[in-house]
Design a protein around this motif. Structure first.
Motif, PDB file in Angstrom:
ATOM      1  N   ALA A 122     -45.303  21.288   6.935  1.00 44.35           N
ATOM      2  CA  ALA A 122     -45.452  22.745   6.867  1.00 44.35           C
ATOM      3  C   ALA A 122     -46.770  23.170   7.498  1.00 44.35           C
ATOM      4  O   ALA A 122     -46.818  24.136   8.270  1.00 44.35           O
ATOM      5  CB  ALA A 122     -45.369  23.225   5.420  1.00 44.35           C
ATOM      6  N   GLY A 123     -47.842  22.457   7.202  1.00 43.98           N
ATOM      7  CA  GLY A 123     -49.135  22.784   7.791  1.00 43.98           C
ATOM      8  C   GLY A 123     -49.119  22.664   9.303  1.00 43.98           C
ATOM      9  O   GLY A 123     -49.679  23.507  10.015  1.00 43.98           O
ATOM     10  N   THR A 124     -48.465  21.632   9.807  1.00 41.97           N
ATOM     11  CA  THR A 124     -48.371  21.431  11.257  1.00 41.97           C
ATOM     12  C   THR A 124     -47.566  22.554  11.906  1.00 41.97           C
ATOM     13  O   THR A 124     -47.981  23.135  12.913  1.00 41.97           O
ATOM     14  CB  THR A 124     -47.720  20.070  11.567  1.00 41.97           C
ATOM     15  N   ILE A 125     -46.420  22.870  11.328  1.00 44.72           N
ATOM     16  CA  ILE A 125     -45.562  23.916  11.898  1.00 44.72           C
ATOM     17  C   ILE A 125     -46.287  25.248  11.909  1.00 44.72           C
ATOM     18  O   ILE A 125     -46.278  25.969  12.916  1.00 44.72           O
ATOM     19  CB  ILE A 125     -44.231  24.006  11.123  1.00 44.72           C
ATOM     20  N   TRP A 126     -46.936  25.595  10.814  1.00 43.19           N
ATOM     21  CA  TRP A 126     -47.609  26.890  10.759  1.00 43.19           C
ATOM     22  C   TRP A 126     -48.846  26.938  11.633  1.00 43.19           C
ATOM     23  O   TRP A 126     -49.218  28.006  12.121  1.00 43.19           O
ATOM     24  CB  TRP A 126     -47.892  27.301   9.316  1.00 43.19           C
ATOM     25  N   SER A 127     -49.474  25.790  11.909  1.00 38.72           N
ATOM     26  CA  SER A 127     -50.615  25.814  12.829  1.00 38.72           C
ATOM     27  C   SER A 127     -50.136  26.136  14.239  1.00 38.72           C
ATOM     28  O   SER A 127     -50.820  26.839  14.982  1.00 38.72           O
ATOM     29  CB  SER A 127     -51.388  24.494  12.797  1.00 38.72           C
ATOM     30  N   TYR A 128     -48.954  25.659  14.624  1.00 38.46           N
ATOM     31  CA  TYR A 128     -48.382  26.023  15.926  1.00 38.46           C
ATOM     32  C   TYR A 128     -47.936  27.481  15.920  1.00 38.46           C
ATOM     33  O   TYR A 128     -48.088  28.186  16.915  1.00 38.46           O
ATOM     34  CB  TYR A 128     -47.200  25.112  16.287  1.00 38.46           C
TER      35      TYR A 128
ATOM     36  N   ASN B 231     -32.642  13.267  11.541  1.00 41.22           N
ATOM     37  CA  ASN B 231     -31.913  14.382  10.926  1.00 41.22           C
ATOM     38  C   ASN B 231     -32.679  14.977   9.752  1.00 41.22           C
ATOM     39  O   ASN B 231     -32.727  16.191   9.583  1.00 41.22           O
ATOM     40  CB  ASN B 231     -30.524  13.943  10.460  1.00 41.22           C
ATOM     41  N   TYR B 232     -33.299  14.116   8.940  1.00 44.54           N
ATOM     42  CA  TYR B 232     -34.084  14.614   7.805  1.00 44.54           C
ATOM     43  C   TYR B 232     -35.243  15.480   8.298  1.00 44.54           C
ATOM     44  O   TYR B 232     -35.482  16.571   7.783  1.00 44.54           O
ATOM     45  CB  TYR B 232     -34.614  13.446   6.970  1.00 44.54           C
ATOM     46  N   VAL B 233     -35.966  14.973   9.294  1.00 46.29           N
ATOM     47  CA  VAL B 233     -37.117  15.721   9.821  1.00 46.29           C
ATOM     48  C   VAL B 233     -36.653  17.032  10.455  1.00 46.29           C
ATOM     49  O   VAL B 233     -37.271  18.076  10.248  1.00 46.29           O
ATOM     50  CB  VAL B 233     -37.922  14.861  10.810  1.00 46.29           C
ATOM     51  N   ALA B 234     -35.555  16.997  11.208  1.00 53.71           N
ATOM     52  CA  ALA B 234     -35.042  18.220  11.843  1.00 53.71           C
ATOM     53  C   ALA B 234     -34.646  19.257  10.793  1.00 53.71           C
ATOM     54  O   ALA B 234     -34.950  20.447  10.930  1.00 53.71           O
ATOM     55  CB  ALA B 234     -33.847  17.889  12.732  1.00 53.71           C
ATOM     56  N   LYS B 235     -33.978  18.823   9.733  1.00 51.31           N
ATOM     57  CA  LYS B 235     -33.599  19.748   8.657  1.00 51.31           C
ATOM     58  C   LYS B 235     -34.834  20.331   7.978  1.00 51.31           C
ATOM     59  O   LYS B 235     -34.875  21.526   7.659  1.00 51.31           O
ATOM     60  CB  LYS B 235     -32.726  19.036   7.619  1.00 51.31           C
ATOM     61  N   LEU B 236     -35.841  19.505   7.772  1.00 57.29           N
ATOM     62  CA  LEU B 236     -37.073  19.974   7.143  1.00 57.29           C
ATOM     63  C   LEU B 236     -37.781  20.998   8.022  1.00 57.29           C
ATOM     64  O   LEU B 236     -38.241  22.032   7.531  1.00 57.29           O
ATOM     65  CB  LEU B 236     -37.996  18.786   6.857  1.00 57.29           C
ATOM     66  N   VAL B 237     -37.854  20.740   9.312  1.00 60.75           N
ATOM     67  CA  VAL B 237     -38.476  21.692  10.238  1.00 60.75           C
ATOM     68  C   VAL B 237     -37.739  23.026  10.189  1.00 60.75           C
ATOM     69  O   VAL B 237     -38.355  24.089  10.095  1.00 60.75           O
ATOM     70  CB  VAL B 237     -38.504  21.135  11.679  1.00 60.75           C
ATOM     71  N   ASN B 238     -36.415  22.980  10.232  1.00 56.82           N
ATOM     72  CA  ASN B 238     -35.632  24.218  10.152  1.00 56.82           C
ATOM     73  C   ASN B 238     -35.880  24.955   8.841  1.00 56.82           C
ATOM     74  O   ASN B 238     -35.993  26.182   8.815  1.00 56.82           O
ATOM     75  CB  ASN B 238     -34.144  23.929  10.323  1.00 56.82           C
ATOM     76  N   GLU B 239     -35.958  24.214   7.754  1.00 53.94           N
ATOM     77  CA  GLU B 239     -36.193  24.820   6.441  1.00 53.94           C
ATOM     78  C   GLU B 239     -37.563  25.505   6.399  1.00 53.94           C
ATOM     79  O   GLU B 239     -37.680  26.667   5.998  1.00 53.94           O
ATOM     80  CB  GLU B 239     -36.125  23.735   5.366  1.00 53.94           C
ATOM     81  N   ILE B 240     -38.593  24.800   6.817  1.00 53.97           N
ATOM     82  CA  ILE B 240     -39.947  25.339   6.767  1.00 53.97           C
ATOM     83  C   ILE B 240     -40.091  26.553   7.679  1.00 53.97           C
ATOM     84  O   ILE B 240     -40.729  27.545   7.326  1.00 53.97           O
ATOM     85  CB  ILE B 240     -40.970  24.251   7.142  1.00 53.97           C
ATOM     86  N   ALA B 241     -39.502  26.475   8.861  1.00 54.32           N
ATOM     87  CA  ALA B 241     -39.627  27.554   9.846  1.00 54.32           C
ATOM     88  C   ALA B 241     -38.619  28.676   9.614  1.00 54.32           C
ATOM     89  O   ALA B 241     -38.586  29.635  10.389  1.00 54.32           O
ATOM     90  CB  ALA B 241     -39.455  26.992  11.253  1.00 54.32           C
ATOM     91  N   ALA B 242     -37.825  28.563   8.567  1.00 52.90           N
ATOM     92  CA  ALA B 242     -36.771  29.548   8.277  1.00 52.90           C
ATOM     93  C   ALA B 242     -35.890  29.764   9.508  1.00 52.90           C
ATOM     94  O   ALA B 242     -35.537  30.874   9.861  1.00 52.90           O
ATOM     95  CB  ALA B 242     -37.386  30.866   7.802  1.00 52.90           C
TER      96      ALA B 242
ATOM     97  N   ASP C  94     -48.434  14.877   0.733  1.00 48.59           N
ATOM     98  CA  ASP C  94     -46.981  15.032   0.672  1.00 48.59           C
ATOM     99  C   ASP C  94     -46.442  15.363   2.065  1.00 48.59           C
ATOM    100  O   ASP C  94     -46.989  16.219   2.766  1.00 48.59           O
ATOM    101  CB  ASP C  94     -46.645  16.158  -0.317  1.00 48.59           C
ATOM    102  N   PHE C  95     -45.379  14.678   2.494  1.00 51.86           N
ATOM    103  CA  PHE C  95     -44.845  14.857   3.842  1.00 51.86           C
ATOM    104  C   PHE C  95     -44.425  16.301   4.100  1.00 51.86           C
ATOM    105  O   PHE C  95     -44.700  16.862   5.155  1.00 51.86           O
ATOM    106  CB  PHE C  95     -43.665  13.905   4.085  1.00 51.86           C
TER     107      PHE C  95
ATOM    108  N   GLY D 119     -45.322   4.369   5.679  1.00 48.04           N
ATOM    109  CA  GLY D 119     -44.605   3.206   5.178  1.00 48.04           C
ATOM    110  C   GLY D 119     -43.251   3.571   4.598  1.00 48.04           C
ATOM    111  O   GLY D 119     -42.682   2.818   3.826  1.00 48.04           O
ATOM    112  N   VAL D 120     -42.747   4.752   4.962  1.00 53.85           N
ATOM    113  CA  VAL D 120     -41.461   5.245   4.459  1.00 53.85           C
ATOM    114  C   VAL D 120     -40.595   5.639   5.657  1.00 53.85           C
ATOM    115  O   VAL D 120     -41.053   6.364   6.540  1.00 53.85           O
ATOM    116  CB  VAL D 120     -41.665   6.484   3.551  1.00 53.85           C
ATOM    117  N   ALA D 121     -39.360   5.158   5.686  1.00 49.91           N
ATOM    118  CA  ALA D 121     -38.447   5.495   6.782  1.00 49.91           C
ATOM    119  C   ALA D 121     -37.908   6.912   6.599  1.00 49.91           C
ATOM    120  O   ALA D 121     -37.485   7.287   5.505  1.00 49.91           O
ATOM    121  CB  ALA D 121     -37.289   4.503   6.824  1.00 49.91           C
ATOM    122  N   LEU D 122     -37.952   7.695   7.668  1.00 52.41           N
ATOM    123  CA  LEU D 122     -37.369   9.037   7.674  1.00 52.41           C
ATOM    124  C   LEU D 122     -36.439   9.145   8.874  1.00 52.41           C
ATOM    125  O   LEU D 122     -36.810   8.745   9.975  1.00 52.41           O
ATOM    126  CB  LEU D 122     -38.467  10.106   7.804  1.00 52.41           C
ATOM    127  N   SER D 123     -35.263   9.691   8.663  1.00 51.40           N
ATOM    128  CA  SER D 123     -34.346   9.850   9.788  1.00 51.40           C
ATOM    129  C   SER D 123     -34.723  11.092  10.592  1.00 51.40           C
ATOM    130  O   SER D 123     -35.362  12.019  10.086  1.00 51.40           O
ATOM    131  CB  SER D 123     -32.905   9.985   9.283  1.00 51.40           C
TER     132      SER D 123
END
Length: 86
Positions: A70-76, A14-25, A64-65, A8-12
């Motif tokens: 992070a859990g999804t990225i690390w499972s891959y 760009n926000y998701v892409a930046k978060l993926v890059n951050e989590i995956a270093a 928490d998103f 129920g929260v809008a995410l862009s």
């Protein structure tokens, strides 16, 4: 009935892409490509979860998103390369 499901929260994107890059270093950055035919600039999709909550009779709770992503990225990350290339 048919119900939307989401936070129920809008995410862009760009926000998701930046978060993926951050989590995956990943320091490769984000590549912005031209929009595809039919895409609308600045579109944000948000699930309306009120009807689902009403049908269930309670408010939904979400992990928490950042933690979920992070859990999804690390499972891959932990999958064998052969599985990822299928």
């Amino acid at each position: 009935g048919v119900y939307d499901y989401g936070r129920g929260v809008a995410l862009s994107v760009n926000y998701v892409a930046k978060l993926v890059n951050e989590i995956a270093a990943n320091d490769a950055g984000i590549q912005h490509l031209p929009m595809r035919v039919g895409e609308t600039p600045n579109t944000r999709l948000v699930a309306d979860i009120a009807p689902l909550e009403k049908a269930l009779g309670h408010k939904l709770q979400f992990t928490d998103f950042h933690d979920s992503m992070a859990g999804t990225i690390w499972s891959y990350h932990d999958l064998p390369k052969e599985v990822l290339l299928e």
